[in-house]
Write a protein that holds these residues in place. Structure first.
Motif, PDB file in Angstrom:
ATOM      1  N   ASP A 273       0.835  -1.199   0.000  1.00  0.00           N
ATOM      2  CA  ASP A 273       0.000   0.000   0.000  1.00  0.00           C
ATOM      3  C   ASP A 273       0.877   1.259   0.000  1.00  0.00           C
ATOM      4  N   THR A 274       0.511   2.222  -0.827  1.00  0.00           N
ATOM      5  CA  THR A 274       1.318   3.443  -0.925  1.00  0.00           C
ATOM      6  C   THR A 274       1.246   4.299   0.349  1.00  0.00           C
ATOM      7  N   GLY A 275       0.279   3.997   1.216  1.00  0.00           N
ATOM      8  CA  GLY A 275       0.285   4.654   2.512  1.00  0.00           C
ATOM      9  C   GLY A 275       1.573   4.391   3.261  1.00  0.00           C
ATOM     10  N   TYR A 276       2.126   3.208   3.061  1.00  0.00           N
ATOM     11  CA  TYR A 276       3.416   2.853   3.651  1.00  0.00           C
ATOM     12  C   TYR A 276       4.587   3.303   2.775  1.00  0.00           C
ATOM     13  N   THR A 277       4.548   2.952   1.506  1.00  0.00           N
ATOM     14  CA  THR A 277       5.736   3.106   0.661  1.00  0.00           C
ATOM     15  C   THR A 277       5.988   4.541   0.199  1.00  0.00           C
ATOM     16  N   ALA A 278       4.988   5.411   0.264  1.00  0.00           N
ATOM     17  CA  ALA A 278       5.215   6.814  -0.122  1.00  0.00           C
ATOM     18  C   ALA A 278       6.245   7.479   0.776  1.00  0.00           C
ATOM     19  N   TYR A 279       6.429   6.948   1.980  1.00  0.00           N
ATOM     20  CA  TYR A 279       7.433   7.507   2.895  1.00  0.00           C
ATOM     21  C   TYR A 279       8.852   7.383   2.337  1.00  0.00           C
ATOM     22  N   PHE A 280       9.088   6.438   1.420  1.00  0.00           N
ATOM     23  CA  PHE A 280      10.434   6.258   0.879  1.00  0.00           C
ATOM     24  C   PHE A 280      10.912   7.513   0.159  1.00  0.00           C
ATOM     25  N   ASN A 281       9.990   8.244  -0.448  1.00  0.00           N
ATOM     26  CA  ASN A 281      10.320   9.507  -1.120  1.00  0.00           C
ATOM     27  C   ASN A 281      10.110  10.671  -0.151  1.00  0.00           C
ATOM     28  N   SER A 282      10.756  10.594   0.993  1.00  0.00           N
ATOM     29  CA  SER A 282      10.668  11.666   1.990  1.00  0.00           C
ATOM     30  C   SER A 282      11.845  11.532   2.945  1.00  0.00           C
ATOM     31  N   PHE A 283      11.962  12.496   3.853  1.00  0.00           N
ATOM     32  CA  PHE A 283      12.997  12.420   4.882  1.00  0.00           C
ATOM     33  C   PHE A 283      12.401  12.115   6.260  1.00  0.00           C
ATOM     34  N   TYR A 284      11.226  11.518   6.276  1.00  0.00           N
ATOM     35  CA  TYR A 284      10.650  11.063   7.537  1.00  0.00           C
ATOM     36  C   TYR A 284      11.302   9.748   7.952  1.00  0.00           C
ATOM     37  N   SER A 285      11.511   9.583   9.247  1.00  0.00           N
ATOM     38  CA  SER A 285      12.142   8.355   9.740  1.00  0.00           C
ATOM     39  C   SER A 285      11.207   7.160   9.699  1.00  0.00           C
ATOM     40  N   GLU A 286       9.933   7.381   9.344  1.00  0.00           N
ATOM     41  CA  GLU A 286       8.987   6.264   9.230  1.00  0.00           C
ATOM     42  C   GLU A 286       9.457   5.214   8.230  1.00  0.00           C
ATOM     43  N   SER A 287      10.236   5.620   7.234  1.00  0.00           N
ATOM     44  CA  SER A 287      10.785   4.639   6.286  1.00  0.00           C
ATOM     45  C   SER A 287      11.649   3.608   7.007  1.00  0.00           C
ATOM     46  N   ILE A 288      12.520   4.081   7.887  1.00  0.00           N
ATOM     47  CA  ILE A 288      13.384   3.182   8.652  1.00  0.00           C
ATOM     48  C   ILE A 288      12.549   2.346   9.608  1.00  0.00           C
TER      49      ILE A 288
ATOM     50  N   ALA B 178      16.771  -4.269  15.094  1.00  0.00           N
ATOM     51  CA  ALA B 178      16.185  -3.718  16.328  1.00  0.00           C
ATOM     52  C   ALA B 178      16.918  -2.453  16.769  1.00  0.00           C
ATOM     53  N   ILE B 179      18.244  -2.458  16.643  1.00  0.00           N
ATOM     54  CA  ILE B 179      19.028  -1.264  16.995  1.00  0.00           C
ATOM     55  C   ILE B 179      18.692  -0.106  16.056  1.00  0.00           C
ATOM     56  N   ALA B 180      18.629  -0.403  14.747  1.00  0.00           N
ATOM     57  CA  ALA B 180      18.298   0.649  13.776  1.00  0.00           C
ATOM     58  C   ALA B 180      16.902   1.195  14.022  1.00  0.00           C
ATOM     59  N   LEU B 181      15.966   0.324  14.379  1.00  0.00           N
ATOM     60  CA  LEU B 181      14.598   0.758  14.680  1.00  0.00           C
ATOM     61  C   LEU B 181      14.569   1.649  15.920  1.00  0.00           C
ATOM     62  N   THR B 182      15.218   1.215  16.973  1.00  0.00           N
ATOM     63  CA  THR B 182      15.203   1.965  18.238  1.00  0.00           C
ATOM     64  C   THR B 182      15.827   3.348  18.078  1.00  0.00           C
ATOM     65  N   THR B 183      16.904   3.420  17.326  1.00  0.00           N
ATOM     66  CA  THR B 183      17.627   4.688  17.185  1.00  0.00           C
ATOM     67  C   THR B 183      17.126   5.542  16.024  1.00  0.00           C
ATOM     68  N   SER B 184      16.094   5.088  15.318  1.00  0.00           N
ATOM     69  CA  SER B 184      15.596   5.847  14.168  1.00  0.00           C
ATOM     70  C   SER B 184      14.933   7.143  14.602  1.00  0.00           C
ATOM     71  N   LYS B 185      14.305   7.143  15.796  1.00  0.00           N
ATOM     72  CA  LYS B 185      13.693   8.351  16.333  1.00  0.00           C
ATOM     73  C   LYS B 185      13.606   8.229  17.848  1.00  0.00           C
ATOM     74  N   GLN B 186      13.682   9.357  18.538  1.00  0.00           N
ATOM     75  CA  GLN B 186      13.736   9.348  20.001  1.00  0.00           C
ATOM     76  C   GLN B 186      12.497   8.717  20.625  1.00  0.00           C
ATOM     77  N   GLN B 187      11.374   8.822  19.951  1.00  0.00           N
ATOM     78  CA  GLN B 187      10.135   8.251  20.447  1.00  0.00           C
ATOM     79  C   GLN B 187      10.232   6.737  20.629  1.00  0.00           C
ATOM     80  N   ASN B 188      11.174   6.110  19.914  1.00  0.00           N
ATOM     81  CA  ASN B 188      11.296   4.652  19.953  1.00  0.00           C
ATOM     82  C   ASN B 188      12.215   4.148  21.056  1.00  0.00           C
TER      83      ASN B 188
END
Length: 497
Positions: free
Chosen positions: A157-172, A205-215
């Motif tokens: 679904d592009t709801g997920y994959t559209a993040y790839f063309n952005s600088f949001y950490s949701e892609s990671i 798991a490390i990359a996920l945790t450190t992708s944003k402070q909220q994690n």
């Protein structure tokens, strides 16, 4: 007849996992790399990660495109970059790799974000392959391809994959969560080498945790529930390595929280009070006094940190001394615990936003496409649209979903634990890990920042909801929900090296 012929031919060329990966690849490539290009508009957050990684905004009309239009081209600093890192994030590593690819194959002065999108897409396709392989291992072909088709419908679904063309950490967050869940399940299924899968689990798991402070809580949750990973092998070396890896995960979670910049702490604290605690309070003045804050600050109720015409300087020393210093995560949690009605309203608000994959306030098209400001694509968006429209919007539904999922898997877990078969018992802890990770996204968002940008902050919840639900559907279709299926059979024939 045509469908039956296709289904008979598929096993000759593609496994269910390869079918899912190919489907996601083709759909996402069409969405992101064919005109009109699809991406995510900047909501004002890009600067946090952009400048410190050697990029800058080079479109003279960029400010007029905030929230409304996706921008794909950025400048690359050529000489000296005076901008230090505003935040610590694993996302920086991926951006630097994308810049390098851009410089090799495209241009050394201008960055085309589609190079980043291609890198993300390749990683995502591999992650989807491993996930569907874990879901369908030793499943009948008919059920396996049905699970793969559902996986394409959800994860493509592009709801997920559209993040790839952005600088949001949701892609990671998206890619690494899929990798982590897939590798954990493959350890459970006894598919591939345990050491390779364990390494993939810890790294993602490390990359996920450190992708944003909220994690930050994610690292702690993984470290605690990862306890089951220690005992799936009898070899002492494996157990020591796994134990040390989980200790590192715990340290990563704590370190991610400690390294949150003071600026972002104040932004979140401001919203936690003005867009959270005060928002539904029947007596804002009295509420402030309960925190030891002067009641005059009730005028800030409902305001945002970024309001251009604020009634007070949000960065002032006065506010630091008489407002920010008076409360924190613990005191806000205690307040909500003492006011369950208000907490319930916030949780229901979170539930209303928690099933929205793509925030409604962000456009998907370039300005040159001719689309209206803020227009969003409907290309392969069936799942995200259905989920947003049909999901019950109460926190009670989330609790019910959790109870059903845990209840379905509990019998096999109890059966495995009675005979101390740790590997067989691993499935439920992995599911609980995902559920708690998702819930942490909700609770951290509410307590840490109120309802400010809530739908985007809850991305991890909506993702873990989808992945756990997909696993449950797959196990139901494979008729192995209450059994320990292939794992038990392999216990007798595979040497525990």
């Amino acid at each position: 007849m045509m469908f039956s012929s296709v289904m008979r031919m598929l096993p000759r060329y593609l496994s269910p996992a390869a079918f899912a990966a190919a489907g996601v690849l083709l759909i996402t490539a069409a969405a992101l790399f064919l005109q009109p290009y699809i991406g995510m508009a900047d909501n004002g957050d890009f600067f946090r990660i952009l400048y410190s990684n050697g990029l800058y905004f080079n479109d003279p009309n960029y400010n007029s495109q905030y929230l409304g239009f996706f921008v794909k081209n950025y400048g690359i600093f050529q000489y000296y970059n005076e901008n230090g890192a505003t935040l610590f994030s694993s996302q920086s590593l991926f951006i630097k790799v994308a810049i390098l690819l851009n410089q090799i194959f495209h241009d050394s002065q201008n960055f085309d974000i589609r190079y980043q999108a291609w890198m993300y897409l390749i990683l995502y396709v591999v992650a989807v392959y491993l996930l569907v392989e874990a879901f369908t291992w030793k499943m009948s072909k008919k059920a396996g391809y049905l699970v793969a088709a559902i996986a394409i419908f959800i994860l493509g679904d592009t709801g997920y994959t559209a993040y790839f063309n952005s600088f949001y950490s949701e892609s990671i967050v998206l890619i690494m969560t899929v990798f982590m869940f897939a590798s954990g399940l493959l350890l459970y299924r006894k598919r591939y080498n345990d050491y390779v899968m364990l390494s993939l689990f810890i790294v993602s798991a490390i990359a996920l945790t450190t992708s944003k402070q909220q994690n930050a809580p994610v690292g702690i949750i993984i470290a605690v529930l990862g306890f089951f990973l220690i005992y799936i092998r009898k070899k002492r070396t494996y157990r020591i390595v796994t134990f040390l890896s989980l200790i590192i995960m715990l340290g990563v979670g704590v370190g991610t929280y400690v390294l949150i910049p003071k600026e972002f702490v104040n932004i979140n604290k401001y919203h936690a009070m003005t867009r959270g605690v005060l928002l539904d309070s029947t007596n804002p003045e009295k509420t402030l006094e309960s925190f030891g804050i002067d009641k005059q600050y009730a005028m800030l109720n409902g305001s945002l940190y970024y309001d251009p015409y604020a009634s007070v300087d949000v960065d002032s020393e006065l506010l630091e001394k008489s407002f920010y210093s008076k409360y924190g995560f613990g005191s806000i949690f205690t307040y909500y615990a003492a006011h369950p009605d208000q907490a319930g309203k916030m949780l229901n608000q979170a539930a209303r936003d928690g099933f929205t994959i793509r925030p409604k306030a962000m456009g998907n098209y370039e300005q040159s496409s001719g689309k209206p400001f803020g227009a969003q694509t409907v290309f392969f968006s069936g799942y995200s649209l259905l989920k947003d429209a049909l999901s019950p919007k109460t926190f009670g539904f989330i609790i019910l979903w959790m109870l059903i999922v845990v209840g379905l898997y509990m019998p096999s877990f109890v059966s495995a634990m009675r005979t101390w078969r740790w590997r067989v018992a691993l499935r439920l802890p992995l599911i609980l890990m995902m559920i708690l990770m998702g819930l942490s996204g909700i609770f951290v968002s509410i307590i840490g920042a109120g309802d400010a940008d809530l739908s985007k902050h809850e991305f991890l919840f909506t993702l873990t909801f989808d992945l756990v639900s997909l696993l449950t559907i797959g196990d139901l279709l494979g008729k192995r929900l209450w059994s320990n299926e292939a794992v038990e059979a392999d216990e007798q024939v595979k040497d525990d090296r």
